[in-house]
Design a protein around this motif. Structure first.
Motif, PDB file in Angstrom:
ATOM      1  N   THR A 109      27.909  13.337  29.292  1.00  0.00           N
ATOM      2  CA  THR A 109      28.553  13.991  30.195  1.00  0.00           C
ATOM      3  C   THR A 109      28.050  15.219  30.086  1.00  0.00           C
ATOM      4  OG1 THR A 109      30.557  12.697  29.514  1.00  0.00           O
ATOM      5  CG2 THR A 109      30.886  15.180  30.365  1.00  0.00           C
ATOM      6  N   THR A 110      27.816  15.919  28.928  1.00  0.00           N
ATOM      7  CA  THR A 110      27.471  17.077  28.910  1.00  0.00           C
ATOM      8  C   THR A 110      26.004  17.369  29.248  1.00  0.00           C
ATOM      9  OG1 THR A 110      29.225  17.877  27.353  1.00  0.00           O
ATOM     10  CG2 THR A 110      27.421  19.591  27.479  1.00  0.00           C
ATOM     11  N   ARG A 111      25.658  18.284  30.295  1.00  0.00           N
ATOM     12  CA  ARG A 111      24.146  18.336  30.429  1.00  0.00           C
ATOM     13  C   ARG A 111      23.625  19.716  30.192  1.00  0.00           C
ATOM     14  NH1 ARG A 111      22.005  13.856  33.031  1.00  0.00           N
ATOM     15  NH2 ARG A 111      23.534  12.102  33.096  1.00  0.00           N
ATOM     16  N   LYS A 128      32.134  15.598  21.347  1.00  0.00           N
ATOM     17  CA  LYS A 128      31.882  16.918  21.000  1.00  0.00           C
ATOM     18  C   LYS A 128      32.776  17.727  21.765  1.00  0.00           C
ATOM     19  CE  LYS A 128      27.489  15.989  22.029  1.00  0.00           C
ATOM     20  NZ  LYS A 128      27.416  14.805  21.931  1.00  0.00           N
ATOM     21  N   SER A 129      32.538  17.668  23.078  1.00  0.00           N
ATOM     22  CA  SER A 129      33.447  18.435  24.021  1.00  0.00           C
ATOM     23  C   SER A 129      34.803  18.461  23.937  1.00  0.00           C
ATOM     24  CB  SER A 129      33.024  17.875  25.692  1.00  0.00           C
ATOM     25  OG  SER A 129      31.459  17.947  25.842  1.00  0.00           O
ATOM     26  N   THR A 130      35.347  17.202  23.525  1.00  0.00           N
ATOM     27  CA  THR A 130      36.995  17.275  23.081  1.00  0.00           C
ATOM     28  C   THR A 130      36.917  17.992  22.238  1.00  0.00           C
ATOM     29  OG1 THR A 130      36.532  14.741  24.142  1.00  0.00           O
ATOM     30  CG2 THR A 130      38.532  15.583  22.821  1.00  0.00           C
ATOM     31  N   THR A 180      35.201  22.924  28.528  1.00  0.00           N
ATOM     32  CA  THR A 180      34.126  22.390  28.979  1.00  0.00           C
ATOM     33  C   THR A 180      34.519  21.134  29.011  1.00  0.00           C
ATOM     34  OG1 THR A 180      31.896  21.488  27.897  1.00  0.00           O
ATOM     35  CG2 THR A 180      33.668  21.848  26.138  1.00  0.00           C
ATOM     36  N   GLU A 181      33.858  20.266  29.926  1.00  0.00           N
ATOM     37  CA  GLU A 181      33.928  18.960  30.674  1.00  0.00           C
ATOM     38  C   GLU A 181      33.939  18.004  29.369  1.00  0.00           C
ATOM     39  OE1 GLU A 181      35.475  18.339  33.391  1.00  0.00           O
ATOM     40  OE2 GLU A 181      35.666  20.584  33.721  1.00  0.00           O
ATOM     41  N   HIS A 182      34.820  16.990  29.289  1.00  0.00           N
ATOM     42  CA  HIS A 182      34.646  15.868  28.462  1.00  0.00           C
ATOM     43  C   HIS A 182      34.789  14.638  29.615  1.00  0.00           C
ATOM     44  CE1 HIS A 182      38.749  14.149  28.839  1.00  0.00           C
ATOM     45  NE2 HIS A 182      39.015  15.266  29.351  1.00  0.00           N
ATOM     46  N   LEU A 207      29.139  26.569  20.455  1.00  0.00           N
ATOM     47  CA  LEU A 207      28.767  25.964  21.682  1.00  0.00           C
ATOM     48  C   LEU A 207      28.426  24.392  21.703  1.00  0.00           C
ATOM     49  CD1 LEU A 207      25.034  27.594  22.845  1.00  0.00           C
ATOM     50  CD2 LEU A 207      25.515  25.241  22.636  1.00  0.00           C
ATOM     51  N   ASP A 208      28.877  24.179  22.844  1.00  0.00           N
ATOM     52  CA  ASP A 208      28.877  22.645  23.107  1.00  0.00           C
ATOM     53  C   ASP A 208      27.613  22.026  23.632  1.00  0.00           C
ATOM     54  OD1 ASP A 208      29.893  20.015  23.586  1.00  0.00           O
ATOM     55  OD2 ASP A 208      30.740  20.497  25.471  1.00  0.00           O
ATOM     56  N   ALA A 209      27.204  21.338  23.092  1.00  0.00           N
ATOM     57  CA  ALA A 209      25.709  20.952  23.422  1.00  0.00           C
ATOM     58  C   ALA A 209      25.399  19.543  24.000  1.00  0.00           C
ATOM     59  CB  ALA A 209      24.628  21.086  22.251  1.00  0.00           C
TER      60      ALA A 209
HETATM   61 MG   LIG Z   1      30.107  16.630  25.952  1.00  0.00          MG
END
Ligand SMILES: [Mg+2]
Ligand SMILES: Nc1nc2c(ncn2[C@@H]2O[C@H](COP(=O)(O)OP(=O)(O)OP(=O)(O)O)[C@@H](O)[C@H]2O)c(=O)[nH]1
Length: 581
Positions: A96-98, A75-77, A88-90, A149-151
């Motif tokens: 990873t994503t919090r 997702k983040s990628t 956003t951090e992958h 939005l990255d969730a």
């Molecule tokens: Mg992520």
């Protein structure tokens, strides 16, 4: 009639009312329906606040696409690749994503302030892992009119992630579901997709990290799964497995198709409105429908509350009745009280003759009884302990009965467990309170005697028995009065005892005054017993009252849902919307 989507004022008012009613329906009692409906109610309140109400109030705000899916799906990628830079951090650590990251065009910054959607998430401008924060990133490469939005992951091992992901998806105009070739058949994502289909949310699916030789097989299978689950109109994009750059980006070509689709959606106001409207109307329709289940659960709460309340009232009402009964039917005129009273009046001989010589009774009593004021005190003590025992006994029985009635109901058991004291026994200070209540009553009786005898205090008779002696006589009369009728001599020793007391009082005060005195003393005693036992009862009822169960809330919920539906149907009647929606 105006369409609620073009003039949403009435609909907003109706939804605000719905939210308020939902907030009032707290479903605190542990009933089977409560567990599910509490969660449902929480989600509904969140969705109204996070999305539906602010969305209706600002229909021209940019479309919000929320990227959701399993951890590591990419997702983040994908978000980075769509933005064309690392926003956003992958990562390799799962999950990873919090903390959510919202990427928007700089011109759209004004739409995503604190006061609008997801208002509980604090806006921040740098990366964080705080799940209560929403990082805003302005990037010119994202088209104006569409934010991404990255969730966090929806099926996370972290409960916080799961909850937040669900909340974010409920605030999406468009759900961008990212799944991978390896995991697209997993259960949790499909549960989410099923819910999305049920509420006709706009969904696009991204099949990520797909090996080039598997694209055809997997995407055909996935398309079939989507169609069979009511999502056949959802666009499906495939992103082939590629090399991720150090910046965390996929090759531009890999995301070209989905980027192109999002760009054209952003550029087409009508298409955008359709996406928003579909999700919004679906959300409103679903909220109205789910409200009825919460209302049913609220009815069950009110019914269970009543049963619990009835159990308590039955126990304590009966205790009050029994104490009143036992302190009037001669029960107390036994043992110590009787013995001490007889010592006081010395009526052994007199009592034996009572039955035959009613006519001359008063004179005989008066001449027979020698006032022994020092012994009146002993009667007082015996009366005190007799009444205390009576009260304590019934306070214990009532506590036991009330507890048993609650043990028989699951929500009652839960309340007892949380009570923090043993409600099956009388309160620890009950004996002390009973003692002082009885003493206060006795003081009041003496006070009544004193004021009733104000003009007789100098008389020989008054002096012979003293205030205390006359006071205990009043108490004895009270203990032998059932329904205002003196328990007769035929009732045996107890009745005879009371007749002596009554005649003695009549000799001093006159018949009418004695009746009034006894009645007042009796009412006073009943009032004090009731008060004592009501304090005991309140240990239970305070627990019930603290739950703040509003019996009218179920109807308010149904009314609010009906109002929302009426507005939906009215809008449908204009031809602007599908009535089946
Ligand atoms: Mg992520
Ligand atoms: N080789 C390759 N690696 C990828 C691809 N997409 C993602 N990755 C890698 O997979 C790992 C997970 O990717 P993320 O983008 O962090 O996944 P995510 O869905 O955001 O995961 P969470 O934030 O934990 O929910 C990272 O190490 C990425 O570099 C891809 O298409 N090819």
């Amino acid at each position: 009639m105006t369409h609620p989507m073009t003039d949403p004022t009435q609909m907003v008012t109706a939804l605000v009312q719905l939210r308020r009613s939902l907030q009032d329906a707290s479903l605190p009692l542990e009933l089977p329906s409560a567990v599910a409906e509490r969660a449902s109610r929480g989600e509904m309140v969140d969705q109204l606040e996070d999305y539906v109400i602010p969305r209706l109030m600002t229909l021209d705000a940019p479309l919000l696409a929320v990227v959701g899916g399993s951890t590591g799906a990419g997702k983040s990628t994908l978000v980075n690749s769509l933005a064309g830079r690392r926003v956003t951090e992958h990562g390799v650590l799962r999950p990873t994503t919090r903390s959510p990251v919202l990427v928007h065009h700089p011109d759209d910054a004004g739409w995503f302030g604190q006061d609008r959607l997801l208002h509980e998430l604090e806006r921040v401008d740098r990366a964080t892992t705080d799940p209560a924060a929403l990082q805003l990133v302005a990037v010119a490469s994202v088209p104006a009119g569409l934010a991404i939005l990255d969730a966090p992951d929806i099926d996370s091992v972290e409960e916080q992630n799961r909850t937040l992901a669900a909340q974010l998806l409920a605030a999406a105009d468009l759900w961008l579901f990212v799944t991978s070739a390896a995991r697209y058949a997993d259960q949790v994502p499909w549960d989410f997709l099923r819910q999305a289909a049920e509420r006709s949310a706009s969904v696009a699916v991204v099949l990520d990290r797909t090996p080039p030789d598997a694209v055809d097989t997997v995407s055909t299978h996935l398309a079939r799964m989507l169609a069979s689950r009511g999502l056949k109109d959802s666009p499906l994009f495939t992103v082939t497995e590629g090399t991720v750059t150090d910046e965390g980006l996929l090759p531009a070509a890999s995301v070209a198709e989905i980027k192109g689709w999002l760009d054209s959606l952003a550029a087409d106001a009508d298409a955008r409105e359709m996406v928003v409207r579909q999700t919004l109307e679906g959300a409103v329709r679903t909220l109205a429908r789910r409200t009825h289940r919460v209302a049913d659960a609220a009815d069950e709460q009110a019914a269970a509350w009543h049963r619990l309340r009835e159990g308590v009232d039955a126990a304590y009402d009966e205790a009050i009745e029994r104490v009143d009964g036992a302190s009037a039917d001669g029960t107390l005129l036994r043992g110590e009280v009787l013995a001490r009273w007889q010592e006081f009046v010395g009526t052994g001989e007199l009592l034996r003759t009572l039955e035959h010589r009613m006519g001359r009774l008063r004179d005989r009593v008066v001449s027979a009884v020698r006032g022994r004021p020092q012994q009146a005190e002993q009667v007082t003590v015996a009366v005190e302990s007799g009444l205390e025992t009576l009260l304590l006994e019934h306070a214990e029985t009532a506590a036991e009965r009330a507890e048993a009635s609650w043990q028989g109901l699951a929500p009652g058991q839960a309340l007892l467990a949380e009570a923090g004291e043993d409600l099956g026994r009388a309160s620890r200070d009950f004996r002390r309170r009973a003692e002082s209540a009885v003493r206060d009553w006795q003081q009041d009786v003496l006070g009544m005697v004193r004021s009733e005898g104000a003009d007789k205090r100098g008389t020989a008779r008054f002096l012979a028995y003293g205030v205390n002696g006359l006071g205990v006589a009043v108490m004895i009369v009270v203990f032998a009065h059932t329904g205002g009728v003196l328990v007769g001599a035929e009732a045996g020793v107890a009745g005879g005892t009371a007749i002596v007391a009554q005649k003695l009082l009549e000799a001093v005060f006159g018949d009418q005054a004695v009746r009034t005195l006894a009645q007042r003393a009796r009412r006073d005693l009943e009032g004090r017993s009731r008060l004592l036992l009501d304090v005991e009862r309140r240990r239970y009822t305070d627990l019930l009252d603290s739950l703040e169960i509003d019996p009218a809330v179920a109807d308010r919920l149904r009314e609010a849902a009906r109002r929302v539906d009426d507005l939906r149907f009215a809008a449908a009647g204009t031809g602007d919307a599908d009535p089946a929606n």
